[in-house]
Design a protein around this motif. Sequence first.
Motif, PDB file in Angstrom:
ATOM      1  N   LEU A 120       0.827  -1.203   0.000  1.00  0.00           N
ATOM      2  CA  LEU A 120       0.000   0.000   0.000  1.00  0.00           C
ATOM      3  C   LEU A 120       0.863   1.255   0.000  1.00  0.00           C
ATOM      4  O   LEU A 120       0.572   2.225  -0.708  1.00  0.00           O
ATOM      5  N   PHE A 121       1.925   1.250   0.770  1.00  0.00           N
ATOM      6  CA  PHE A 121       2.859   2.381   0.783  1.00  0.00           C
ATOM      7  C   PHE A 121       3.491   2.585  -0.587  1.00  0.00           C
ATOM      8  O   PHE A 121       3.587   3.721  -1.085  1.00  0.00           O
ATOM      9  N   THR A 122       3.907   1.494  -1.212  1.00  0.00           N
ATOM     10  CA  THR A 122       4.536   1.576  -2.532  1.00  0.00           C
ATOM     11  C   THR A 122       3.577   2.121  -3.584  1.00  0.00           C
ATOM     12  O   THR A 122       3.986   2.829  -4.506  1.00  0.00           O
ATOM     13  N   PHE A 123       2.300   1.825  -3.416  1.00  0.00           N
ATOM     14  CA  PHE A 123       1.305   2.312  -4.370  1.00  0.00           C
ATOM     15  C   PHE A 123       0.947   3.777  -4.128  1.00  0.00           C
ATOM     16  O   PHE A 123       0.774   4.554  -5.070  1.00  0.00           O
ATOM     17  N   LEU A 124       0.846   4.169  -2.851  1.00  0.00           N
ATOM     18  CA  LEU A 124       0.363   5.514  -2.529  1.00  0.00           C
ATOM     19  C   LEU A 124       1.453   6.579  -2.608  1.00  0.00           C
ATOM     20  O   LEU A 124       1.140   7.749  -2.874  1.00  0.00           O
ATOM     21  N   LEU A 125       2.701   6.226  -2.368  1.00  0.00           N
ATOM     22  CA  LEU A 125       3.766   7.237  -2.406  1.00  0.00           C
ATOM     23  C   LEU A 125       3.878   7.906  -3.769  1.00  0.00           C
ATOM     24  O   LEU A 125       3.933   9.145  -3.846  1.00  0.00           O
ATOM     25  N   PRO A 126       3.910   7.165  -4.900  1.00  0.00           N
ATOM     26  CA  PRO A 126       3.943   7.850  -6.202  1.00  0.00           C
ATOM     27  C   PRO A 126       2.708   8.720  -6.443  1.00  0.00           C
ATOM     28  O   PRO A 126       2.823   9.788  -7.055  1.00  0.00           O
ATOM     29  N   LEU A 127       1.536   8.288  -5.968  1.00  0.00           N
ATOM     30  CA  LEU A 127       0.340   9.114  -6.114  1.00  0.00           C
ATOM     31  C   LEU A 127       0.492  10.427  -5.364  1.00  0.00           C
ATOM     32  O   LEU A 127       0.103  11.499  -5.861  1.00  0.00           O
ATOM     33  N   TYR A 128       1.048  10.353  -4.172  1.00  0.00           N
ATOM     34  CA  TYR A 128       1.243  11.561  -3.366  1.00  0.00           C
ATOM     35  C   TYR A 128       2.212  12.521  -4.051  1.00  0.00           C
ATOM     36  O   TYR A 128       1.950  13.737  -4.142  1.00  0.00           O
ATOM     37  N   LEU A 129       3.324  12.000  -4.549  1.00  0.00           N
ATOM     38  CA  LEU A 129       4.311  12.846  -5.225  1.00  0.00           C
ATOM     39  C   LEU A 129       3.735  13.443  -6.508  1.00  0.00           C
ATOM     40  O   LEU A 129       3.971  14.616  -6.823  1.00  0.00           O
ATOM     41  N   ALA A 130       2.951  12.640  -7.237  1.00  0.00           N
ATOM     42  CA  ALA A 130       2.325  13.152  -8.457  1.00  0.00           C
ATOM     43  C   ALA A 130       1.289  14.224  -8.128  1.00  0.00           C
ATOM     44  O   ALA A 130       1.128  15.203  -8.875  1.00  0.00           O
ATOM     45  N   THR A 131       0.576  14.068  -7.016  1.00  0.00           N
ATOM     46  CA  THR A 131      -0.410  15.075  -6.599  1.00  0.00           C
ATOM     47  C   THR A 131       0.275  16.400  -6.291  1.00  0.00           C
ATOM     48  O   THR A 131      -0.170  17.469  -6.730  1.00  0.00           O
ATOM     49  N   LEU A 132       1.369  16.334  -5.543  1.00  0.00           N
ATOM     50  CA  LEU A 132       2.112  17.554  -5.246  1.00  0.00           C
ATOM     51  C   LEU A 132       2.632  18.202  -6.518  1.00  0.00           C
ATOM     52  O   LEU A 132       2.499  19.424  -6.718  1.00  0.00           O
ATOM     53  N   ALA A 133       3.224  17.388  -7.394  1.00  0.00           N
ATOM     54  CA  ALA A 133       3.798  17.939  -8.624  1.00  0.00           C
ATOM     55  C   ALA A 133       2.723  18.558  -9.508  1.00  0.00           C
ATOM     56  O   ALA A 133       2.902  19.670 -10.046  1.00  0.00           O
ATOM     57  N   GLY A 134       1.578  17.885  -9.662  1.00  0.00           N
ATOM     58  CA  GLY A 134       0.521  18.392 -10.529  1.00  0.00           C
ATOM     59  C   GLY A 134      -0.084  19.683 -10.024  1.00  0.00           C
ATOM     60  O   GLY A 134      -0.259  20.647 -10.788  1.00  0.00           O
ATOM     61  N   ASN A 135      -0.372  19.744  -8.737  1.00  0.00           N
ATOM     62  CA  ASN A 135      -0.973  20.955  -8.193  1.00  0.00           C
ATOM     63  C   ASN A 135       0.025  22.109  -8.128  1.00  0.00           C
ATOM     64  O   ASN A 135      -0.347  23.266  -8.369  1.00  0.00           O
ATOM     65  N   LEU A 136       1.278  21.823  -7.811  1.00  0.00           N
ATOM     66  CA  LEU A 136       2.289  22.878  -7.824  1.00  0.00           C
ATOM     67  C   LEU A 136       2.527  23.390  -9.238  1.00  0.00           C
ATOM     68  O   LEU A 136       2.798  24.580  -9.442  1.00  0.00           O
ATOM     69  N   LEU A 137       2.417  22.503 -10.235  1.00  0.00           N
ATOM     70  CA  LEU A 137       2.564  22.925 -11.626  1.00  0.00           C
ATOM     71  C   LEU A 137       1.457  23.901 -12.007  1.00  0.00           C
ATOM     72  O   LEU A 137       1.724  24.961 -12.619  1.00  0.00           O
ATOM     73  N   ILE A 138       0.211  23.564 -11.675  1.00  0.00           N
ATOM     74  CA  ILE A 138      -0.901  24.464 -11.995  1.00  0.00           C
ATOM     75  C   ILE A 138      -0.742  25.796 -11.272  1.00  0.00           C
ATOM     76  O   ILE A 138      -0.941  26.874 -11.859  1.00  0.00           O
TER      77      ILE A 138
END
Length: 338
Positions: free
Chosen positions: A44-62
């Motif tokens: 679960l950690f391995t699955f959620l960590l990339p989602l968390y990093l992608a969420t930060l990157a996507g929202n910071l990009l916008i």
Amino acid sequence: VSGLRACHPAGPNMSPWPESNWTTPPEFVILGFSGWPQGLRLLLFTFLLPLYLATLAGNLLILGLAVVDPALHTPMYFFLGALSTVEVAYTLVLTPRMLAGFLLSPGGQAVARSTCAAQMGLFVALGGSECLLLAAMALDRYLAICRPLYYPQLMTTGLCWCLLASCCVGGSILALGLTTAIFQLPFCQAGLVNHVFCDLPAVLVLACGDRQLQEQVLLAACLLLLVLPLALILLSYTRVLVVILGVGGPAGRRKAFNTVASHLTVAVLHYGCATAMYARPLSSRSLEEDKLVSLIYVSLTPLLYPAIYTLRNRDVQGALQRVVGGRTPGTVHQADVN
């Protein structure tokens, strides 16, 4: 943890413990998925960590594009940048501690009472601000499409800031009231929060005494933050769609319809998940189910928001191309035309 006992109220609003046995635990223990095997928690950690990093990157990009690209200095992207800021703060409040719990705390995470209250308050404040902000975005689209001649005079920079401040203040006041109402209750001889963070229902179910008032306040908050804004959004976009279908050329209708579709998709995701989580009495809840739904709500929906806006919005795509390519907003290239 082993010395704590769970509190199982005899009725929907009362605890079976005599008042003399009520205690205020110095700390709470967030159980999370501590009952799962370690291998599943690591997966679960391995699955959620990339989602968390992608969420930060996507929202910071916008947020970055809305700030640096002059072509996006419009009310719609002002609110979109504000929404991304709220999402970044939202995930920072919840996700790092949740991810750490998968790795470091097989028996649950012990947190101080004040830390639990602060996490709950910030979560409600940010979530409430987002609910109101989505309604403000719907108002902006309504004025832009249904009142285009008056739009520049109505949706001024000052009004944008006033709406944003109102959303934040409204969410913060509601968060302070809900958190204070819950943590003024005595708690049973238990601090075991069967959740991935200090969520309102998961903490409220541990309270002793009569908690009917707190449940009513929670349901009233759901009405104010979920039902009413969603009704206003649906009414606004219904009017917008009627106007889109009645006037303008195919290209203008397509662009306006894409914008409305993006906003409606975000609204349905946000309000749908939030309603499923909170607009129910405690007596009809399953904390195990709530825990799984909230995991999706916290980890997946914040990632979908930037994906929806960037993949369906040519203005954001064009801004990204200009920033990456070092072009000015007034420079027209074939990629921008297509």
